[in-house]
Each structure stands twice: as C-alpha cells, then as structure tokens.
Design a protein around this motif. Structure first.
Motif, PDB file in Angstrom:
ATOM      1  N   LEU A 147       0.838  -1.190   0.000  1.00  6.95           N
ATOM      2  CA  LEU A 147       0.000   0.000   0.000  1.00  6.95           C
ATOM      3  C   LEU A 147       0.874   1.241   0.000  1.00  6.95           C
ATOM      4  O   LEU A 147       1.830   1.333   0.772  1.00  6.95           O
ATOM      5  CB  LEU A 147      -0.909   0.009   1.233  1.00  6.95           C
ATOM      6  CG  LEU A 147      -1.866  -1.172   1.384  1.00  6.95           C
ATOM      7  CD1 LEU A 147      -2.673  -1.019   2.669  1.00  6.95           C
ATOM      8  CD2 LEU A 147      -2.788  -1.284   0.184  1.00  6.95           C
ATOM      9  N   ASN A 148       0.539   2.202  -0.849  1.00 12.60           N
ATOM     10  CA  ASN A 148       1.295   3.448  -0.843  1.00 12.60           C
ATOM     11  C   ASN A 148       0.637   4.448   0.110  1.00 12.60           C
ATOM     12  O   ASN A 148      -0.464   4.226   0.624  1.00 12.60           O
ATOM     13  CB  ASN A 148       1.442   4.015  -2.257  1.00 12.60           C
ATOM     14  CG  ASN A 148       0.114   4.289  -2.940  1.00 12.60           C
ATOM     15  OD1 ASN A 148      -0.823   4.775  -2.303  1.00 12.60           O
ATOM     16  ND2 ASN A 148       0.016   3.994  -4.231  1.00 12.60           N
ATOM     17  N   ALA A 149       1.326   5.555   0.353  1.00 12.01           N
ATOM     18  CA  ALA A 149       0.842   6.534   1.329  1.00 12.01           C
ATOM     19  C   ALA A 149      -0.511   7.106   0.929  1.00 12.01           C
ATOM     20  O   ALA A 149      -1.381   7.323   1.787  1.00 12.01           O
ATOM     21  CB  ALA A 149       1.869   7.647   1.499  1.00 12.01           C
ATOM     22  N   MET A 175       7.089   7.939   6.382  1.00  3.85           N
ATOM     23  CA  MET A 175       7.338   9.334   6.745  1.00  3.85           C
ATOM     24  C   MET A 175       6.256  10.247   6.168  1.00  3.85           C
ATOM     25  O   MET A 175       5.818  11.195   6.828  1.00  3.85           O
ATOM     26  CB  MET A 175       8.711   9.771   6.251  1.00  3.85           C
ATOM     27  CG  MET A 175       9.866   9.137   6.992  1.00  3.85           C
ATOM     28  SD  MET A 175      11.465   9.566   6.265  1.00  3.85           S
ATOM     29  CE  MET A 175      11.528  11.317   6.611  1.00  3.85           C
ATOM     30  N   ARG A 176       5.808   9.953   4.960  1.00  4.44           N
ATOM     31  CA  ARG A 176       4.740  10.751   4.356  1.00  4.44           C
ATOM     32  C   ARG A 176       3.464  10.647   5.190  1.00  4.44           C
ATOM     33  O   ARG A 176       2.746  11.640   5.378  1.00  4.44           O
ATOM     34  CB  ARG A 176       4.486  10.291   2.924  1.00  4.44           C
ATOM     35  CG  ARG A 176       5.611  10.611   1.953  1.00  4.44           C
ATOM     36  CD  ARG A 176       5.277  10.142   0.564  1.00  4.44           C
ATOM     37  NE  ARG A 176       4.093  10.850   0.056  1.00  4.44           N
ATOM     38  CZ  ARG A 176       3.348  10.432  -0.954  1.00  4.44           C
ATOM     39  NH1 ARG A 176       3.641   9.289  -1.556  1.00  4.44           N
ATOM     40  NH2 ARG A 176       2.314  11.125  -1.358  1.00  4.44           N
ATOM     41  N   CYS A 177       3.188   9.447   5.685  1.00  7.33           N
ATOM     42  CA  CYS A 177       2.001   9.268   6.535  1.00  7.33           C
ATOM     43  C   CYS A 177       2.150  10.032   7.849  1.00  7.33           C
ATOM     44  O   CYS A 177       1.195  10.652   8.335  1.00  7.33           O
ATOM     45  CB  CYS A 177       1.776   7.780   6.807  1.00  7.33           C
ATOM     46  SG  CYS A 177       1.212   6.847   5.361  1.00  7.33           S
ATOM     47  N   LEU A 178       3.339  10.000   8.429  1.00  2.78           N
ATOM     48  CA  LEU A 178       3.559  10.729   9.680  1.00  2.78           C
ATOM     49  C   LEU A 178       3.303  12.218   9.485  1.00  2.78           C
ATOM     50  O   LEU A 178       2.694  12.869  10.341  1.00  2.78           O
ATOM     51  CB  LEU A 178       4.987  10.509  10.176  1.00  2.78           C
ATOM     52  CG  LEU A 178       5.335   9.108  10.676  1.00  2.78           C
ATOM     53  CD1 LEU A 178       6.790   9.051  11.134  1.00  2.78           C
ATOM     54  CD2 LEU A 178       4.415   8.675  11.805  1.00  2.78           C
ATOM     55  N   THR A 179       3.757  12.759   8.366  1.00  2.00           N
ATOM     56  CA  THR A 179       3.517  14.177   8.088  1.00  2.00           C
ATOM     57  C   THR A 179       2.029  14.460   7.920  1.00  2.00           C
ATOM     58  O   THR A 179       1.492  15.428   8.472  1.00  2.00           O
ATOM     59  CB  THR A 179       4.275  14.599   6.808  1.00  2.00           C
ATOM     60  OG1 THR A 179       5.669  14.385   6.997  1.00  2.00           O
ATOM     61  CG2 THR A 179       4.019  16.059   6.472  1.00  2.00           C
ATOM     62  N   HIS A 180       1.359  13.588   7.163  1.00  2.00           N
ATOM     63  CA  HIS A 180      -0.062  13.804   6.867  1.00  2.00           C
ATOM     64  C   HIS A 180      -0.923  13.728   8.134  1.00  2.00           C
ATOM     65  O   HIS A 180      -1.876  14.505   8.291  1.00  2.00           O
ATOM     66  CB  HIS A 180      -0.529  12.761   5.854  1.00  2.00           C
ATOM     67  CG  HIS A 180      -1.964  12.896   5.465  1.00  2.00           C
ATOM     68  ND1 HIS A 180      -2.402  13.824   4.542  1.00  2.00           N
ATOM     69  CD2 HIS A 180      -3.081  12.222   5.866  1.00  2.00           C
ATOM     70  CE1 HIS A 180      -3.703  13.718   4.391  1.00  2.00           C
ATOM     71  NE2 HIS A 180      -4.146  12.762   5.191  1.00  2.00           N
TER      72      HIS A 180
END
Length: 306
Positions: A147-149, A175-180
């Motif tokens: 699964l992608n972000a 990391m992208r998920c953490l930012t989002h």
C-alpha cells in the motif's frame, strides 16, 4: 489528541499444544507478563501469531482468550485478515460477539491484485458492516500488495479507521504518513523494529515488535526515549533494538526463532504449526547466547545512565 493505540504493542505469538490447539494456560501467563512488564497493548492473531496456520476455531479461541484475559487492562488489537471482503466481515462479526473492539485488516491475499483501489473498496465495504475500530495493516510480504501513502490516506478518511501499522519496510512512505497525520487522533505504528527509533523521533505513535515480550523494560524505555524526542538516548536504544531483531534471523523461520526465544521465559513451548521449519539445537544455542549478550549490553547501558 486522544490516541487509543500507542506505545509498544507486541504481535503476540500463539502458544499451541501437541495437537496445535491454543495453550490457554501458557498464553494467559505470557499476556500477564507483557502487561506487568509495561507493554502498552496486545496484537493477537497477527502474522507472528500464525493466524492463518491456526484453524478458524483455534484462531477465534486465541482472540477470545486474549480479550477475556486482558480484560481491558490494555487495548487488544485482533487480526481479522483474510482472502476476501466477505470473509473479513464474517471474522469481524465473530470478533464483535467475543467483545472485541479493534480489528486489524490487511489487503486481501492469495489473489491477483489489480490496483490500490481494491483495498480502499475493501475497507469501505467492511466499515459499513461494523462500528468497531479498524486498523490498516500494510504487510506486502504476505499480501503481495504494498500500500502506498496515498492509499492509506484515502482509507483513513473512513470514520472508524483509526490507525495504521506499517510493516512494508518503505520508510519514505511511512514518513509521508507521519507528516499527513501529524496532530490528529490517527495512530501511526511502525511494524519494522529496525525503523522503530527513527520513526518515534519523527512522530510515530509506537511500534509493534515481536520480540518485545522477552525484553519488556528495554522496549518500554526505548519508546519513552523516542516519545520524549531525546535523540541521544533514543539512538543508544536503537543500537540495542537492532540487536534484538537479529534473534529472528538466527533460523530459517523467524516464527520458530521468536517462539523459542519467548519459551525461555518459561511460560510457553517453542512449537510452531506444521509444516513450518522448526528450530535446530545449534540455532537454539546461538539464540540463548544472543539473549544473554543483549541483557548484558542493556545492563551496561543502564549503569552508564546513572
């Protein structure tokens, strides 16, 4: 923020007897050990719990034992992953009857994946059938789909999807998920122990290490260092956590390594479910030596911090 799922949440093994039925007594002792050791939750019937190797009856039994015995002391996340949406919904209905409040769901598996969208539809249909908490579980080594972000973000828009466990090993996507999801109630849990401390330092809510029941204090203190954003201390713990991960690579089968290692606590047997490779005597000795080495290193580290 009001996060329900955070901290160190081990994907607990499922101890079994000679007939491959759940060893309820040993399992309860292991659960108590985890909670008394300060671990923050339990993930039952996950990959490390041999969930798809158990019969459906014994899988349900493992989940019910965990829910009943934990009895609200910490959150219990229950694996309901399966090979179709209908099968997952049926598993969730059983989970609801057992008093479960949180279901962990992967993409379907043993199927030809055609798109990321199929997993979004999977969660949308499931969410229509239940009000309990749902957690996204990204583990492409077993599902065949990473699964992608963007997919995780879309699924997270569903009301009762409350968290994400990432065992993909794709740190940039995590990391992208953490930012989002920063400053939201949505929980982001790192499923790969070698990434646990870097993940904590940049905003993860916790991690899901299979070997944590063997070293509960070490893992809890590592989590606290990461949560407090103490970089120097977290990096010291990072060295030790990466050492614990080496235990799982000391046999052909990581589950065999984990079950043997946890059997050293004295609560459970090292037995894995057929036809998996079991651990060999020479491998057992390597793991025993590694456990002693890690305990010695941790003792030295604690002494240095006084």
């Amino acid at each position: 923020m009001n996060k329900k799922y955070f901290g160190v949440i081990p994907p607990i093994i499922t101890p079994v007897d000679k007939r491959e039925n759940v060893d309820e007594e040993g399992f309860c002792k292991l659960l108590d050990h985890c909670i008394e050791g300060g671990l923050h939750g339990i993930f039952v019937a996950g990959s490390n719990g041999e969930t798809m190797a158990l019969t459906q009856k014994e899988r349900d039994k493992a989940i019910k034992v965990a829910i009943d015995h934990v009895n609200g002391r910490v959150p219990v996340m229950s694996g309901v992953m399966d090979s179709s949406t209908r099968r997952v919904i049926d598993n969730i209905k059983s989970l609801e009857q057992m008093g479960g409040t949180c279901a962990v769901i992967t993409s379907i598996f043993y199927a030809r994946h055609t798109s990321q969208d199929e997993t979004i539809r999977h969660f949308e249909q499931i969410a229509k059938e239940t009000n309990i908490d749902l957690i996204i579980y990204n583990i492409p080594m077993f599902t065949g789909l990473k699964l992608n972000a963007e997919t995780v973000m879309k699924i997270a828009e569903i009301d009762n999807v409350v968290g994400y466990k990432d065992s993909s090993g794709s740190f940039p996507e995590f990391m992208r998920c953490l930012t989002h999801f920063k400053d939201t109630d949505f929980a982001c849990l790192q499923g790969s122990t070698p990434y646990a401390m870097p993940s904590m330092l940049i905003g993860a809510d916790g991690f899901v290490p299979s070997i944590a029941p063997l070293f509960p204090e070490l893992f809890v203190k590592a989590y606290e260092a990461g949560a407090n954003k103490d970089i120097d201390l977290a990096m010291k713990y990072d060295i030790l956590l990466r050492e614990t991960s080496k235990v799982l690579g000391m046999t052909k089968n990581a589950t065999s390594a984990n079950k043997f290692a946890l059997s050293q606590l004295g609560f459970t047997d090292k037995r894995v479910i057929a036809p998996q490779d079991s651990i060999q005597p020479e491998e057992e000795q390597k793991i025993i030596r590694k456990i002693a080495e890690i305990n010695e290193q941790y003792a030295e580290m604690k002494a240095s911090l006084k």
